[in-house]
Design an enzyme around this catalytic site. Structure first.
Site, PDB file in Angstrom:
ATOM      1  N   GLY A 254       0.819  -1.198   0.000  1.00 28.89           N
ATOM      2  CA  GLY A 254       0.000   0.000   0.000  1.00 28.89           C
ATOM      3  C   GLY A 254       0.856   1.252   0.000  1.00 28.89           C
ATOM      4  CB  SER A 255       0.494   4.587  -1.523  1.00 26.71           C
ATOM      5  OG  SER A 255       0.902   4.140  -2.807  1.00 26.71           O
ATOM      6  N   GLY A 256       1.441   5.270   1.275  1.00 31.00           N
ATOM      7  CA  GLY A 256       1.303   5.873   2.595  1.00 31.00           C
ATOM      8  C   GLY A 256       2.474   5.562   3.515  1.00 31.00           C
ATOM      9  CG  HIS A 257       3.572   2.135   4.226  1.00 28.45           C
ATOM     10  ND1 HIS A 257       2.979   2.332   5.447  1.00 28.45           N
ATOM     11  CD2 HIS A 257       2.811   1.208   3.595  1.00 28.45           C
ATOM     12  CE1 HIS A 257       1.909   1.548   5.561  1.00 28.45           C
ATOM     13  NE2 HIS A 257       1.778   0.861   4.439  1.00 28.45           N
TER      14      HIS A 257
ATOM     15  CE  LYS B 287       4.937  -3.021   3.983  1.00 30.62           C
ATOM     16  NZ  LYS B 287       4.743  -2.806   2.533  1.00 30.62           N
TER      17      LYS B 287
ATOM     18  CG  ASP C 215       0.973  -6.192   0.908  1.00 24.28           C
ATOM     19  OD1 ASP C 215       0.079  -5.637   0.247  1.00 24.28           O
ATOM     20  OD2 ASP C 215       1.748  -5.569   1.656  1.00 24.28           O
TER      21      ASP C 215
ATOM     22  CG  HIS D  24      -1.404  -0.491   7.521  1.00 24.62           C
ATOM     23  ND1 HIS D  24      -0.630  -1.573   7.883  1.00 24.62           N
ATOM     24  CD2 HIS D  24      -1.148  -0.284   6.213  1.00 24.62           C
ATOM     25  CE1 HIS D  24       0.036  -2.002   6.827  1.00 24.62           C
ATOM     26  NE2 HIS D  24      -0.252  -1.249   5.811  1.00 24.62           N
TER      27      HIS D  24
END
Lengths: 326, 326
Positions: B51-54, B102, B107, B214
């Site tokens: 996911g994006s945001g990391h 991860k 994922d 998250h």
């Protein structure tokens, strides 16, 4: 206030202990951070400093190809002349020392006093005043020094590493400042550990245009808008002062608590505007580099490059916060 | 919600446009970020994603000596199998592709599906599950993958750059994960652009121990305490799972909106604890690397080094977020 600190009055000391532990190429003593391999005989040395709370500026830029020493003051407080004298003497390799001073009243006074008092060291100074947002501010006569400080330190540092004499390093440092302009926008205030509450009130739904790096006021407040519109305001202010043309070095800088994903959104808009003016982003840097504690927001700094400045920007650098090319 | 974005549903797209514009050594197309010089004939290729945001994870780690491609999903959402297949085929140089995954349910499923469906490419996978805080979580069966992802990507990437075969790169990647442990503590929640409000409520004066990346729950909430005490909790959890000894690689990681000055305060405490156990911080990294949007807080990741892993960590790397040695 929620901060990862031990106590409000030990933040700077504790962070410097961490810096020293993390970076064996640095030495930290008496509030001076210097290269472990200083003094470098025959090399012009670069010393900068200012209030803490702007990390990685300045201590994070000490190392090969950039600063020889930094003098961190207390949070948002100038270093004292003794620190600056100490740093200057510690890193002088016989070729003289360049003081890189951001244009804030306290910094200017204390660096001037140190330059007068230091013995047996040739000192030159360059003042950084790149922020086009306001003419004078809470802590400044004239324009404030912000993001261009990084450019001056990197480019002058590379020139010093090449063996250039003090007058030439100082001349190019001033040239970088003259070719650079910045503008910042805050989404939130910052909170100093000592105060424990936000430096200023910024209501939900509003942003401050032309903010400084200490939470000092900018030009005006406006409703929160899409990144595209905020960037347009910043770029118009810069372009109005120094037209965007030819090859540019661009820093899209976070104010300390700005997530990287947002800075890349900002960068895309900056690059589109630059392209729209017929200019080119030839070199760039995106990240939290010249910060204001836990402030959210961004600043853009633009420098008009030429072939020499581009070569010096590209030269190897090895510091905690900037590393490339070796 | 105050964010530097154009719209909640265009954040990932807009940030990737900025990434592409800022880093000419990368190519971005169809939600795949890959090295412009891919495929590299004869080199094992590394593909990661999530996911994006990391940010900067994972796209900020694409480049020489680290990843060949990254597949960014929507915010906190796994990339789809088609993306992963696309990336895998784009960077395969005939020596096979390592998927670095991860340990989150989405994922794992999507990378498995992609590995099954991709044609004419040899694929191996390594699962990263370094977070000792909780056994299962909101999005995970087993431990979560967090900071060790950076170590796996860097060290396996260096080995692939040296020309090691796929089985060996996969073996060392798994070894890095097995030798690594993490623990995170949040001072604040994060806010996704789509939700527009904090993912969870964390009252003033409280912190969440064992937080995920998250905003998924950790172990417990406790009153805010000095950094020294919070670090002691994190290090006790790590040490209890994998005793701290000999030479360690340590990441003190910010959760996205953590000022660098605070991370250095944390690092000083981590280093003191490591030293107190008779171990040594041989290599370290301090900054916001494996983040959770605008969350404030930190995580510590520790990896037990040996001579080979140290050499591979030190090897040259040239990516947007990690650069050294060339």
């Amino acid at each position: 206030m929620k901060k990862l600190i031990n106590a409000a009055d030990s933040v700077v000391e504790d962070a410097l202990a961490g810096l020293a532990a993390a970076h064996p190429a640095l030495r930290v003593r008496n509030r001076v951070v210097h290269r472990a391999d200083a003094p470098r005989p025959g090399k012009v040395a670069l010393v900068s400093g200012g209030g803490s709370g702007h990390e990685p500026l300045h201590a994070g830029f000490v190392g090969h190809g950039m600063l020889d020493a930094a003098c961190p003051g207390e949070i948002f407080t100038s270093p004292v002349p003794d620190q600056i004298i100490d740093a200057t003497q510690a890193v002088d390799g016989g070729a003289g020392v360049l003081h890189i001073v951001k244009n804030y009243t306290g910094d200017v006074l204390n660096f001037e006093m140190a330059a007068e008092l230091v013995e047996d060291v040739e000192v030159a100074s360059v003042l950084v005043d790149d922020d086009v947002a306001v003419q004078d501010s809470l802590y400044t006569a004239g324009r404030r020094g912000t993001g261009a400080t990084l450019f001056v330190e990197k480019i002058a540092g590379a020139l010093a590493e090449e063996g250039a004499p003090l007058a030439e390093v100082a001349r190019v440092a001033r040239e970088v400042n003259e070719r650079s302009r910045s503008f910042g926008i805050a989404l939130t205030s910052c909170t100093t550990p000592a105060a424990g509450r936000p430096t200023f009130d910024l209501p939900p739904g509003e942003v401050e245009l032309g903010i400084g790096i200490h939470g000092e006021p900018g030009r005006t407040r406006v409703p929160l808008a899409p990144a595209r519109e905020l960037v347009a305001v910043a770029m118009a202010a810069i372009h109005g002062d120094l037209p965007l043309r030819d090859d540019l070095l661009v820093l899209v800088n976070g104010m300390g608590a700005t997530p990287l994903i947002e800075l890349y959104v900002v960068f895309a808009e900056v690059e589109a505007i630059v392209r729209g003016k017929g200019a080119r982003v030839a070199r760039s840097l995106v990240g939290n580099y010249v910060t204001s504690l836990d402030m959210q927001g961004f600043s853009v700094t633009v420098c008009r490059l030429d072939a020499t400045l581009t070569r010096l920007w590209d030269a190897p650098v090895e510091t905690p916060a900037l590393r490339w090319g070796r």
